[in-house]
Write a protein that holds these residues in place. Structure first.
Motif, mmCIF file in Angstrom:
data_model
loop_
_atom_site.group_PDB
_atom_site.id
_atom_site.type_symbol
_atom_site.label_atom_id
_atom_site.label_comp_id
_atom_site.label_asym_id
_atom_site.label_seq_id
_atom_site.Cartn_x
_atom_site.Cartn_y
_atom_site.Cartn_z
ATOM 1 N N ARG A 271 11.236 10.986 -38.916
ATOM 2 C CA ARG A 271 10.518 10.043 -38.102
ATOM 3 C C ARG A 271 9.994 8.992 -38.354
ATOM 4 N N GLU B 239 10.795 5.042 -37.689
ATOM 5 C CA GLU B 239 9.685 4.045 -37.141
ATOM 6 C C GLU B 239 9.961 2.826 -38.156
ATOM 7 N N SER C 239 20.123 8.400 -34.055
ATOM 8 C CA SER C 239 18.716 8.264 -34.040
ATOM 9 C C SER C 239 18.158 8.675 -32.574
ATOM 10 N N THR C 240 18.967 8.114 -31.795
ATOM 11 C CA THR C 240 18.334 8.244 -30.200
ATOM 12 C C THR C 240 18.479 9.893 -29.661
ATOM 13 N N LEU D 299 15.615 11.821 -31.736
ATOM 14 C CA LEU D 299 14.461 11.921 -31.138
ATOM 15 C C LEU D 299 14.287 12.693 -29.992
ATOM 16 N N GLU E 83 14.573 16.862 -31.945
ATOM 17 C CA GLU E 83 13.981 16.711 -33.421
ATOM 18 C C GLU E 83 14.423 17.674 -34.303
#
Length: 518
Positions: free
Chosen positions: A289, A293, A316-317, A320, A323
């Motif tokens: 995470r 960021e 990544s999408t 998220l 997770e």
């Protein structure tokens, strides 16, 4: 096959910390010369060659020489013990060995052994018992052989549970151009790589994932940026200097990146990155995470093994929204999660052994572990012989996303309760004073096994009783009581391979019964 396609002057390989490089013309001609040298020496498709070399500029030249000759290609990890090196070279049956001069006295010792490969070449300097690579290959024409059957990699397991085992497959039986296109297509379709891409790979090429990544990069005609050893600030510098679009890393590199001073992170230019691919070991949720960021939604994760029996990947999408997942099955395979005892598939959300089934066109013959029939048999599903496993435990969610829990042979049973060391590791490594951690079980008269953590403190952090107490308190706040280590000790460095995998059996042997109780 013409490496580099239509642009022979494009930069193919560069080693950033030595400045050495090869254009595609040089890579093409060098690999063709070596292929001709081996052919003149009597090597034919199906014969074995070995390479013992760090991330040298010539590494991929040797690789493509083997691939375009129909040879069986084995990399020898330069960090293996002499006994392990002997085992790999004897077991592989290699008749040719290429080393780089940096291997030094270890290569000279090999040359004196009766089991040493008969054709020995050394790159980049004199090594007793070896011919000069540069002088030997220049005597051969820089043009391809009349026929170029695709070779095959025969790589060895890490050896963390004994001597390394060869993971074998039959030769593909196709022209090298077909095999090269398959490697190129995978990176193009999965991670958007093109001939104009620049790919940074700081991990050692003798491991499966970096070698696959490098092979695909060069099959596409893109530029490959290597370094002789991993250095976290060099990785950032390489991304900036070469405007890298792609990178292959392991989670421990993420941890080290996040431990850099804030001013170093803020000054880093990573804006060129489009895909940062990681795998080889589980990545703690908090670490991933934080990287997303920092670097943005360019981080992709894969799950696969040297066995090349199937894979997953996740953007990544997607991550998220899921997770901790390692993604959904890649094209060409199906994931099954089955009960360890009955072999029957379990419902979504229930842990079991993870199995891959290959489907569609281009299905590969199942791998075998050479000289290890029990290990080979254990990798096959008892009810579906073509389903294979890497020995991992996990579960699927309702959307088909896979979550790994741990490896079958890493589970700890303490007081009759199954504990996943990975969950405890992921929790401890998120503490700012921890650089690396390994959690495992050791024998305990009362509990059967007790949970042990060995921690490598972050730079500038000294081991102490206060740090031990703080880490255990951190764990108690975040984990169920039985998942908190009964023992916590410190070490200067954990035995982790450069590919990111930790040698837990070595830790158990080294620490069992000798760790100071925490």
């Amino acid at each position: 096959m013409q490496l580099g396609g239509g642009d022979p002057d494009r930069l193919a390989v560069v080693v950033s910390d030595t400045g050495e490089s090869l254009t595609y013309r040089e890579l093409e001609e060098g690999s063709a010369r070596l292929a001709r040298l081996w052919h003149a020496a009597g090597l034919r498709p199906g014969d074995d060659v070995a390479l013992m070399m760090g991330n040298h500029v010539r590494f991929m030249e040797v690789y493509w020489a083997a691939m375009r000759s129909g040879l069986r290609f084995t990399t020898v990890n330069t960090f293996l013990t002499p006994r392990e090196v002997e085992h790999v070279l004897r077991d592989s049956g290699a008749t040719a060995l290429v080393v780089d001069a940096a291997v030094g006295t270890r290569a000279e010792e090999i040359a004196r052994e009766p089991w040493a490969p008969s054709l020995r070449l050394a790159v980049g300097g004199a090594v007793a018992g070896f011919e000069s690579y540069e002088e030997a290959v220049v005597a051969h024409e820089p043009t391809p052989l009349d026929t170029q059957p695709m070779g095959v990699r025969v790589l060895y397991s890490s050896g963390s549970t004994g001597l390394p085992k060869a993971i074998e497959r039959s030769l593909p039986g196709t022209d090298v151009s077909v095999g090269a296109q398959r490697q190129a297509d995978y990176l193009a379709q999965s991670y958007g790589m093109t001939a104009s891409s620049v790919a940074v790979s700081p991990a050692p090429l003798h491991h499966a994932a970096p070698l696959s990544f490098a092979g695909g990069t060069l099959a596409l005609g893109a530029t490959l940026v290597l370094s002789t050893r991993f250095d976290v600030e060099r990785l950032l510098a390489d991304v900036s200097t070469y405007a890298a679009t792609h990178a292959l890393v392991v989670p421990t590199m993420f941890v080290r990146l996040l431990r850099l001073p804030a001013e170093v992170r803020e000054a880093a230019d990573v804006s060129s990155l489009e895909y940062v691919v990681h795998g080889a070991a589980p990545c703690p949720v908090g670490v991933k995470r934080a990287m997303i960021e920092w670097w943005g939604p360019v981080i992709w994760e894969y799950y696969a093994g040297t066995e090349d029996n199937g894979s997953t990947y996740i953007s990544s999408t997607e991550w998220l929204a899921h997770e901790g997942s390692v993604g959904r099955a890649a094209p060409g395979c199906v994931i099954h999660v089955c009960d360890a005892v009955s072999g029957l598939e379990v419902p979504a959300g229930v842990d079991g052994v993870v199995w891959f089934e290959q489907v569609g066109d281009g299905v590969l013959e199942p791998f075998t572990y050479r000289g290890a029939p029990e290990k080979t048999s254990g990798s096959r599903h008892p009810l579906h012989p073509r389903w294979t496993t890497l020995g991992d435990v996990g579960h699927l969610d309702d959307e088909g996303y896979l979550y790994l829990t741990d490896r079958v042979d890493h589970l700890v049973i303490s007081g009759g309760v199954n504990i996943s060391p990975q969950e405890t590791e992921n929790t401890l490594v998120e503490h700012p004073d921890v650089l690396d951690v390994a959690v495992f079980g050791v024998p305990d008269e009362e509990l059967g096994q007790r949970l042990v953590a060995v921690v490598q403190p972050a730079p500038g952090v000294a081991p102490s009783d206060e740090l031990r107490a703080a880490l255990l308190a951190w764990a108690r706040e975040r984990l169920a009581r039985h998942k908190v280590p009964r023992t916590l000790d410190f070490t200067d460095e954990l035995p982790r391979s450069a590919a990111g995998k930790i040698y837990k059996k070595r830790l158990q042997a080294a620490y069992g019964g000798t760790i100071t109780a925490g």
